[in-house]
Design a protein around this motif. Structure first.
Motif, PDB file in Angstrom:
ATOM      1  N   THR A 192       0.990  -1.214   0.045  1.00 22.07           N
ATOM      2  CA  THR A 192      -0.042  -0.098   0.012  1.00 22.07           C
ATOM      3  C   THR A 192       0.920   1.340   0.179  1.00 22.07           C
ATOM      4  OG1 THR A 192      -1.694  -1.231   1.250  1.00 22.07           O
ATOM      5  CG2 THR A 192      -1.887   1.200   1.140  1.00 22.07           C
ATOM      6  N   GLY A 207       9.529   4.630  -2.802  1.00 21.69           N
ATOM      7  CA  GLY A 207       8.616   3.356  -3.152  1.00 21.69           C
ATOM      8  C   GLY A 207       9.358   2.189  -3.402  1.00 21.69           C
ATOM      9  N   THR A 223       3.862   1.454  -0.939  1.00 20.77           N
ATOM     10  CA  THR A 223       4.414   1.557  -2.382  1.00 20.77           C
ATOM     11  C   THR A 223       3.644   2.014  -3.522  1.00 20.77           C
ATOM     12  OG1 THR A 223       5.774  -0.655  -1.988  1.00 20.77           O
ATOM     13  CG2 THR A 223       5.661  -0.064  -4.226  1.00 20.77           C
ATOM     14  N   ILE A 224       2.331   1.639  -3.466  1.00 19.62           N
ATOM     15  CA  ILE A 224       1.225   2.447  -4.500  1.00 19.62           C
ATOM     16  C   ILE A 224       1.288   3.796  -4.176  1.00 19.62           C
ATOM     17  CG2 ILE A 224      -1.006   2.391  -5.197  1.00 19.62           C
ATOM     18  CD1 ILE A 224      -1.117  -0.575  -4.288  1.00 19.62           C
ATOM     19  N   GLY A 232       4.035   5.478  -5.805  1.00 18.39           N
ATOM     20  CA  GLY A 232       4.131   5.769  -7.016  1.00 18.39           C
ATOM     21  C   GLY A 232       2.922   6.914  -7.339  1.00 18.39           C
ATOM     22  N   LEU A 233       2.097   6.988  -6.829  1.00 17.67           N
ATOM     23  CA  LEU A 233       1.147   7.871  -7.117  1.00 17.67           C
ATOM     24  C   LEU A 233       1.660   9.458  -6.782  1.00 17.67           C
ATOM     25  CD1 LEU A 233      -1.867   8.397  -7.742  1.00 17.67           C
ATOM     26  CD2 LEU A 233      -2.684   8.469  -5.543  1.00 17.67           C
TER      27      LEU A 233
END
Length: 424
Positions: free
Chosen positions: A313, A400, A315-316, A319-320
Motif C-alpha cells: 500500500t 517506493g 509502495t502504491i 507511485g502516486l
C-alpha cells in the motif's frame, strides 16, 4: 503498593474478554505524552526559533527533529529497564523527563522577554543560550517518549496477554497520532491567541502541568511485577538480532512515513498548493481509523501477511506521489501512506515480541522500535539529497522501491533465521 501478577499467557483465566477496555486506562499516559510532544510543534520552529530568535529554517527543522535523537539514545536502555524493574517505575521516570522538558521550554521562552526587545532576541549571545535550552528540551521530550511508549506497551501486553499483543501495540499508535494532532492544535492556539508576544511560554507551562498531573494519576495505578527470567538479561544486540527480520520491514515502511511527514509541507509549497492542513488531517484520520477498524486482522491473518499488504500500500502511495501531479492525487497518496504504515508497526511488532519469552518483551519491543527511530532520523538528509540532485518524482520513486523491498527483506531474513534455528 501491591502489584498485579498477570503472567499474560493466552490461557490465563485472568485475561479480559474485552482487551481494548483493558488497555485504555494505561494507554492514557501515552496519549498525554504525545499531546505534550505535539504542543510545541506549531510554535517552536516558526514562531520561536525563526521569528523570535532569528535563526534560519534549517536550524528550526533541526530543533524539531532532534527529538528523534533523544528517543533513539534512551530507547537503547528503556526495554532492559522495563524488564528489570517493571513498566510502572520506568513510566514514572518518563513522566519526570516530560516535566523537565516543559520547564526547559519555559526557561527558553522567558530569555527573549528578559534580554530582547519587544519579545525578540535576534542578536547576541543570549539567543544562542535560548536556542541551546530549547534543543535540550527536545532531547528530554525524546527521552519521555521512548520510556513512556515502551513502558505503556509492555504494561498493556502483560495486562491483555500475548494473544492480544496487537491490541496493546495498536492502541499506542492511535493515542500517539491522536495526541500529536490535539497537541499541535492546542499549541497553535496558545501561541497565537493567548500569549503571542511570548508564544512558547504557555506551551511549556501546560506541558509541566500535564506531566505533574500524570505523575499524580500514576501513583494510584497498580503496577505489574517484573517476570522472572530464564537466564541472564538479554543484551540489546541480541534483541536486535532476534527482531531483525521484522525491524527491516519496519525500516522500509518508515521511509514512506518519514518522507511524507518530513517533506509533505515543502512539496505542497513548491507546487503552490494550500490545503496542507486538510492533508495532514486526512493522514491522521486514516491512520487512526485503520488502526481501530482493522488491527484485528493481525490476529486473524498473521503479522507477516498484513505487513506485506501494508508495504504494498505504501509502495502504491509513493507511485502516486511520483506520477500524479495534482493536489488531489497528493491527498489520496497521503491517505494511502497512512493506511499502509498504520498496521505495519503492530503487524511486525506482534511477531517481533514473540521471538523470545514474555519476560524479555520490553527489550525486544525497544530493539524493534529502534528501526523506525533511525530510519526517520535518516530520511531528512538522505531524501533531501536525492531531491536536491534530481526531482520530487525521483525522490518518491526511490522511497517506493525501498518500501516494496521491505516485503522481500522481511520474508528473506525470516526464512534465514528459521533455517539457522533448525540447524542449531
Amino acid at each position: 503498593m501491591p502489584e498485579e501478577s498477570i503472567v499474560g499467557t493466552a490461557a490465563d483465566p485472568k485475561l479480559p474478554t474485552n482487551p481494548t477496555l483493558r488497555v485504555l486506562p494505561v494507554v492514557l499516559f501515552n496519549l498525554l505524552i504525545y499531546f505534550v510532544i505535539g504542543l510545541p510543534n506549531a510554535v517552536m520552529s516558526g514562531m520561536f526559533v525563526v521569528n523570535t530568535l532569528g535563526f534560519d529554517t534549517g536550524v528550526a527543522g533541526t530543533t524539531i527533529t532532534l527529538q528523534y535523537l533523544g528517543t533513539f539514545a534512551t530507547r537503547l536502555v528503556a526495554g532492559q529497564l522495563v524488564d528489570k524493574y517493571g513498566p510502572k517505575k520506568i513510566l514514572t521516570w518518563g513522566l519526570i523527563a516530560c516535566v523537565i522538558s516543559g520547564l526547559l521550554v519555559c526557561l527558553a521562552a522567558i530569555i527573549p522577554t528578559i534580554f530582547g526587545t519587544d519579545g525578540k532576541l535576534t542578536h547576541g549571545t543570549w539567543r544562542y543560550v535560548a536556542l541551546g535550552i530549547a534543543l535540550l528540551s527536545r532531547l528530554f521530550i525524546g527521552w519521555a517518549e521512548s520510556w513512556t511508549a515502551t513502558s505503556v506497551t509492555t504494561w498493556n501486553m502483560r495486562r491483555v496477554g500475548l494473544a492480544h499483543t496487537s491490541v496493546a501495540i495498536s492502541w499506542n499508535g492511535v493515542t500517539s497520532y491522536g495526541g500529536i494532532a490535539l497537541g499541535v492544535t492546542v499549541g497553535e492556539f496558545l501561541g497565537a491567541k493567548v500569549m503571542p508576544q511570548c508564544s512558547l511560554l504557555p506551551v511549556g507551562m501546560l506541558a509541566v502541568a500535564i506531566g505533574v498531573g500524570a505523575l499524580i494519576l500514576l501513583s494510584f495505578y497498580v503496577g505489574v511485577k517484573p517476570l522472572d527470567r530464564k537466564g541472564a538479561p538479554m543484551s540489546f544486540l541480541t534483541a536486535v538480532r532476534k527482531v531483525l527480520p521484522y525491524g527491516s520491514g519496519l525500516a522500509a515502511g518508515s521511509f514512506g512515513f518519514g518522507t511524507v511527514n518530513g517533506f509533505l509541507s515543502l512539496y505542497y509549497e513548491s507546487n503552490h498548493w494550500y490545503d496542507i492542513g486538510l492533508t495532514f488531517i486526512i493522514f491522521a484520520a486514516v491512520f487512526i481509523g485503520v488502526r481501530i477498524l482493522f488491527s484485528n486482522q493481525i490476529d486473524i491473518r498473521g503479522g507477516m501477511p498484513v505487513a506485506a499488504v501494508s508495504l504494498l500500500t505504501e509502495t502504491i502511495a509513493m507511485g502516486l506521489f511520483s506520477f500524479g501531479h495534482s493536489e488531489v492525487s497528493a491527498m489520496v497518496a497521503t491517505g494511502l501512506t497512512a493506511a499502509g504504515f498504520s498496521l505495519l508497526f503492530p503487524a511486525l511488532g506482534t511477531e517481533a515480541v514473540k521471538t523470545d519469552g514474555p519476560e524479555y518483551s520490553g527489550i525486544l519491543l525497544a530493539a524493534y522500535s529502534i528501526f523506525t527511530d533511525l530510519t526517520i532520523f535518516l530520511v531528512g538528509p538522505c531524501m533531501g539529497y536525492i531531491k536536491d540532485h534530481s526531482s520530487w518524482s525521483v525522490m518518491f520513486a526511490v522511497v517506493g522501491v525501498l518500501c516494496f523491498s521491505g516485503i522481500f527483506l522481511s520474508y528473506g531474513l525470516k526464512a534465514l533465521s528459521n533455517k539457522q534455528i533448525r540447524q542449531g
